[in-house]
Design a protein around this motif. Structure first.
Motif, mmCIF file in Angstrom:
data_model
loop_
_atom_site.group_PDB
_atom_site.id
_atom_site.type_symbol
_atom_site.label_atom_id
_atom_site.label_comp_id
_atom_site.label_asym_id
_atom_site.label_seq_id
_atom_site.Cartn_x
_atom_site.Cartn_y
_atom_site.Cartn_z
ATOM 1 N N GLU A 43 1.414 2.989 35.653
ATOM 2 C CA GLU A 43 0.234 2.236 35.214
ATOM 3 C C GLU A 43 0.476 1.530 33.886
ATOM 4 O O GLU A 43 0.050 0.391 33.677
ATOM 5 C CB GLU A 43 -0.958 3.183 35.096
ATOM 6 N N PHE A 44 1.205 2.205 32.977
ATOM 7 C CA PHE A 44 1.402 1.655 31.627
ATOM 8 C C PHE A 44 2.826 1.188 31.371
ATOM 9 O O PHE A 44 3.152 0.815 30.241
ATOM 10 C CB PHE A 44 0.997 2.706 30.582
ATOM 11 N N HIS A 45 3.690 1.257 32.381
ATOM 12 C CA HIS A 45 5.074 0.744 32.283
ATOM 13 C C HIS A 45 5.889 1.479 31.217
ATOM 14 O O HIS A 45 6.680 0.865 30.490
ATOM 15 C CB HIS A 45 5.054 -0.768 31.991
ATOM 16 N N TRP A 46 5.718 2.794 31.141
ATOM 17 C CA TRP A 46 6.439 3.588 30.156
ATOM 18 C C TRP A 46 7.900 3.799 30.565
ATOM 19 O O TRP A 46 8.225 3.874 31.744
ATOM 20 C CB TRP A 46 5.805 4.964 30.006
ATOM 21 N N THR A 47 8.748 3.927 29.552
ATOM 22 C CA THR A 47 10.138 4.348 29.743
ATOM 23 C C THR A 47 10.282 5.785 29.238
ATOM 24 O O THR A 47 9.336 6.342 28.646
ATOM 25 C CB THR A 47 11.098 3.439 28.963
ATOM 26 N N ASP A 48 11.447 6.374 29.437
ATOM 27 C CA ASP A 48 11.703 7.719 28.898
ATOM 28 C C ASP A 48 11.558 7.721 27.374
ATOM 29 O O ASP A 48 11.112 8.711 26.785
ATOM 30 C CB ASP A 48 13.112 8.189 29.270
ATOM 31 N N ALA A 49 11.947 6.616 26.739
ATOM 32 C CA ALA A 49 11.842 6.524 25.277
ATOM 33 C C ALA A 49 10.383 6.566 24.834
ATOM 34 O O ALA A 49 10.052 7.184 23.815
ATOM 35 C CB ALA A 49 12.515 5.256 24.778
ATOM 36 N N THR B 174 -8.146 -1.899 35.704
ATOM 37 C CA THR B 174 -6.940 -1.099 35.930
ATOM 38 C C THR B 174 -5.889 -1.864 36.716
ATOM 39 O O THR B 174 -4.679 -1.716 36.480
ATOM 40 C CB THR B 174 -7.311 0.196 36.675
ATOM 41 N N GLU B 175 -6.307 -2.709 37.647
ATOM 42 C CA GLU B 175 -5.359 -3.473 38.456
ATOM 43 C C GLU B 175 -4.470 -4.367 37.595
ATOM 44 O O GLU B 175 -3.293 -4.563 37.885
ATOM 45 C CB GLU B 175 -6.109 -4.337 39.473
ATOM 46 N N ALA B 176 -5.047 -4.887 36.519
ATOM 47 C CA ALA B 176 -4.275 -5.755 35.618
ATOM 48 C C ALA B 176 -3.139 -4.983 34.953
ATOM 49 O O ALA B 176 -2.087 -5.551 34.639
ATOM 50 C CB ALA B 176 -5.191 -6.362 34.567
ATOM 51 N N LEU B 177 -3.347 -3.675 34.740
ATOM 52 C CA LEU B 177 -2.298 -2.852 34.148
ATOM 53 C C LEU B 177 -1.114 -2.734 35.096
ATOM 54 O O LEU B 177 0.038 -2.915 34.703
ATOM 55 C CB LEU B 177 -2.845 -1.458 33.826
ATOM 56 N N PHE B 178 -1.392 -2.423 36.350
ATOM 57 C CA PHE B 178 -0.330 -2.239 37.338
ATOM 58 C C PHE B 178 0.431 -3.538 37.617
ATOM 59 O O PHE B 178 1.644 -3.527 37.819
ATOM 60 C CB PHE B 178 -0.919 -1.713 38.654
ATOM 61 N N GLN B 179 -0.299 -4.661 37.631
ATOM 62 C CA GLN B 179 0.293 -5.935 38.034
ATOM 63 C C GLN B 179 1.039 -6.655 36.908
ATOM 64 O O GLN B 179 1.727 -7.650 37.157
ATOM 65 C CB GLN B 179 -0.802 -6.853 38.589
ATOM 66 N N ALA B 180 0.906 -6.164 35.700
ATOM 67 C CA ALA B 180 1.512 -6.837 34.554
ATOM 68 C C ALA B 180 3.036 -6.844 34.646
ATOM 69 O O ALA B 180 3.657 -5.897 35.143
ATOM 70 C CB ALA B 180 1.076 -6.160 33.263
ATOM 71 N N THR B 181 3.635 -7.918 34.172
ATOM 72 C CA THR B 181 5.089 -8.040 34.132
ATOM 73 C C THR B 181 5.515 -8.640 32.800
ATOM 74 O O THR B 181 4.682 -9.139 32.035
ATOM 75 C CB THR B 181 5.609 -8.943 35.272
ATOM 76 N N THR C 163 3.784 -5.051 26.148
ATOM 77 C CA THR C 163 2.634 -4.891 25.259
ATOM 78 C C THR C 163 1.748 -3.738 25.720
ATOM 79 O O THR C 163 1.277 -2.933 24.907
ATOM 80 C CB THR C 163 1.802 -6.188 25.211
ATOM 81 N N ILE C 164 1.515 -3.653 27.028
ATOM 82 C CA ILE C 164 0.693 -2.573 27.580
ATOM 83 C C ILE C 164 1.331 -1.218 27.296
ATOM 84 O O ILE C 164 0.643 -0.268 26.886
ATOM 85 C CB ILE C 164 0.493 -2.771 29.100
ATOM 86 N N SER C 165 2.641 -1.118 27.492
ATOM 87 C CA SER C 165 3.319 0.161 27.241
ATOM 88 C C SER C 165 3.215 0.562 25.775
ATOM 89 O O SER C 165 2.987 1.735 25.453
ATOM 90 C CB SER C 165 4.787 0.082 27.658
ATOM 91 N N THR C 166 3.330 -0.413 24.884
ATOM 92 C CA THR C 166 3.269 -0.130 23.444
ATOM 93 C C THR C 166 1.863 0.288 23.018
ATOM 94 O O THR C 166 1.679 1.303 22.331
ATOM 95 C CB THR C 166 3.698 -1.365 22.637
ATOM 96 N N VAL C 167 0.853 -0.511 23.425
ATOM 97 C CA VAL C 167 -0.534 -0.230 23.026
ATOM 98 C C VAL C 167 -1.011 1.092 23.610
ATOM 99 O O VAL C 167 -1.615 1.921 22.912
ATOM 100 C CB VAL C 167 -1.466 -1.382 23.467
ATOM 101 N N CYS D 134 -7.605 6.839 27.268
ATOM 102 C CA CYS D 134 -6.574 5.947 26.740
ATOM 103 C C CYS D 134 -6.411 4.689 27.596
ATOM 104 O O CYS D 134 -6.116 3.606 27.080
ATOM 105 C CB CYS D 134 -5.238 6.679 26.644
ATOM 106 N N GLY D 135 -6.591 4.831 28.909
ATOM 107 C CA GLY D 135 -6.508 3.665 29.784
ATOM 108 C C GLY D 135 -7.605 2.665 29.498
ATOM 109 O O GLY D 135 -7.357 1.457 29.379
ATOM 110 N N LEU D 136 -8.830 3.145 29.371
ATOM 111 C CA LEU D 136 -9.961 2.263 29.055
ATOM 112 C C LEU D 136 -9.765 1.603 27.701
ATOM 113 O O LEU D 136 -10.088 0.422 27.514
ATOM 114 C CB LEU D 136 -11.269 3.064 29.068
ATOM 115 N N ALA D 137 -9.256 2.381 26.742
ATOM 116 C CA ALA D 137 -9.019 1.837 25.402
ATOM 117 C C ALA D 137 -7.972 0.728 25.439
ATOM 118 O O ALA D 137 -8.103 -0.287 24.735
ATOM 119 C CB ALA D 137 -8.571 2.955 24.461
ATOM 120 N N THR D 138 -6.934 0.896 26.254
ATOM 121 C CA THR D 138 -5.888 -0.128 26.383
ATOM 122 C C THR D 138 -6.445 -1.403 27.010
ATOM 123 O O THR D 138 -6.160 -2.516 26.539
ATOM 124 C CB THR D 138 -4.716 0.403 27.240
#
Length: 456
Positions: free
Chosen positions: A44-50, A113-120, A126-130, A100-104
């Protein structure tokens, strides 16, 4: 004479049971993220292991810093009120994760929420950072509150148990860490799968508020408990370390010298406890935070799959052997007549050698996923046995008036060690993944080039 023949109550074990439940809730609250981030939150937020490594590291660092203040705060305000403050703060922090999702979405002015998944591209970064920042804020609140659990629990144990029983009592309530980690993989992924990862944080976080309602009605100092709960025979047993029976009904802290906070750092015993926690706590936290991701990445079992849940369950079931680790010093005392401190040192030496078997966990993992899980389980049991005993040494070396303070200092050391391990782990895993990806692309390009230049 009549006093000695009076049948003793066992109310101290009711208090120990409350400590066990608090520790169980404590570990379940910190486990929610590790069991949901890889399969539910990261997509959902495009997180990496880092990203996850940074969040886990910040939590550990905040937990470390907060420990030193939490211990002093509990010595000052008392265990009853101190525990209430701690669990309210950490339960609030646990529930905050759900928003946290709503805050982002609100911060980035996204449609939903769909905009989170579809972001590229840049938007995904930016989504992952925020989102990571919002989760860090929630983890900070969680870490500040959770820092109060062990200083309060160790102080309560010293109030309700004589020295010879403290390691076993500590191992009983510390078993909550294992039980929490045991229950978590069977409940949290299921909640996340069917009700959303947000609900997992809310449901588990709310348990702390339920516990608080019982605590305020159950806990008082031993001498202040009604005799229907805790009679004189049990009180004398609890106070058996005092010089004479006459002081059994007097608060022990009243006759102890007041020791300033900075003065605590002048004792070599403080630094021995500090080093012991720094060198060992990070290992437990590493396995706690990264094992679900290891199972998912290496063996392909997601945290909500049946096999993924069973592997984690078996791992923490094995760590429950630590209950016997807390009993070992008592066995040594009864057989050899050694004093409690010497018996604890002998037991801890035995536990210190067991984690060395962890060196073969990774090589054996290529044959079966069960081998590293079983090995890690025994390492966890040894660590929890060690932990129960090193906590008990505080009561051997220091007066009750500063037990929470010393526990907090050790908790800070353990948190620093955990911060270093989790921060390093996240960076190393991301580096390894990037290196493998780069080498894979390089190999693919080389193969393509060879095909082009090869003679027809």
């Amino acid at each position: 004479m009549q006093m000695n023949k009076m049948k003793s109550t066992n109310y101290r074990w009711v208090i120990c049971g409350m400590l066990f439940l608090a520790t169980t809730i404590n570990y379940m609250d910190r486990q929610v993220l590790s069991l949901t981030w890889k399969d539910f939150i990261a997509p959902e937020f495009h997180w990496t292991d880092a990203d996850y490594g940074n969040i886990a590291a910040v939590f550990a660092l905040v937990y470390a810093i907060a420990n030193i203040f939490a211990g002093r705060f509990i010595d000052w305000i008392g265990t009853r009120k101190g525990y209430v403050w701690a669990i309210v703060v950490w339960s609030l922090g646990a529930c905050m994760h759900a928003f946290c999702g709503l805050a982002t979405i609100w911060q980035l002015d996204l449609g939903g929420t769909e905009a989170l998944f579809q972001a590229t591209g840049a938007l995904a970064v930016t989504i992952s950072t925020v989102s990571a920042y919002f989760f860090i804020i929630s983890r900070v609140v969680l870490g500040v509150g959770e820092a109060g659990n062990f200083p309060a629990a160790i102080k309560v144990t010293a109030e309700y148990f004589p020295k010879k029983d403290r390691a076993f009592a500590t191992s009983v309530f510390n078993l909550g860490a294992t039980v929490g980690a045991l229950i978590a993989p069977l409940t949290i992924p299921v909640l996340a799968k069917y009700f959303g990862w947000e609900m997992a944080f809310i449901v588990i976080g709310a348990l702390g508020f339920v516990w608080m309602g019982f605590w305020v009605n159950i806990y008082k100092k031993p001498a202040d408990q009604p005799e229907s709960r805790l009679n004189k025979a049990e009180l004398m047993y609890i106070e058996q370390d005092n010089e004479s029976a006459e002081v059994a009904s007097v608060q022990v802290d009243s006759d102890e010298p007041k020791i300033g906070f900075l003065k605590c750092f002048t004792f070599p015993q403080t630094w021995s406890f500090f080093v012991g926690k720094f060198m060992t706590d990070g290992v437990w936290w590493f396995f706690l935070f990264w094992t679900p991701a290891y199972i998912s990445d290496v063996y392909g079992y997601s945290s909500d799959s049946f096999m993924g849940m069973i592997l984690i369950f078996v791992l923490y079931a094995i760590t429950m052997l630590s209950l016997y680790g807390g009993k070992l010093p008592t066995i040594i005392i009864n057989k050899t007549g050694k004093n409690p401190y010497a018996a604890r040192m002998q037991a801890m030496l035995i536990f210190a050698f067991i984690p060395l078997v962890g060196l073969v966990a990774q090589p054996l993992g290529q044959y079966s996923c069960w081998l590293p899980i079983i090995i890690i389980g025994f390492i966890g049991a040894a660590h929890q046995s060690w932990s129960a005993n090193i906590f008990s040494t505080i009561g051997d070396m220091f007066p009750k008036s500063i037990i929470a303070t010393i526990t907090g200092i050790g908790g800070m050391a353990g948190g620093i060690g955990s911060f270093m391990i989790n921060k390093g782990a996240g960076s190393l895993f991301s580096y390894s993944a990037g290196t493998c990806l780069y080498k894979g692309e390089e190999l693919e390009m080389s193969t393509k080039l060879l095909k082009e230049v090869a003679p027809k």
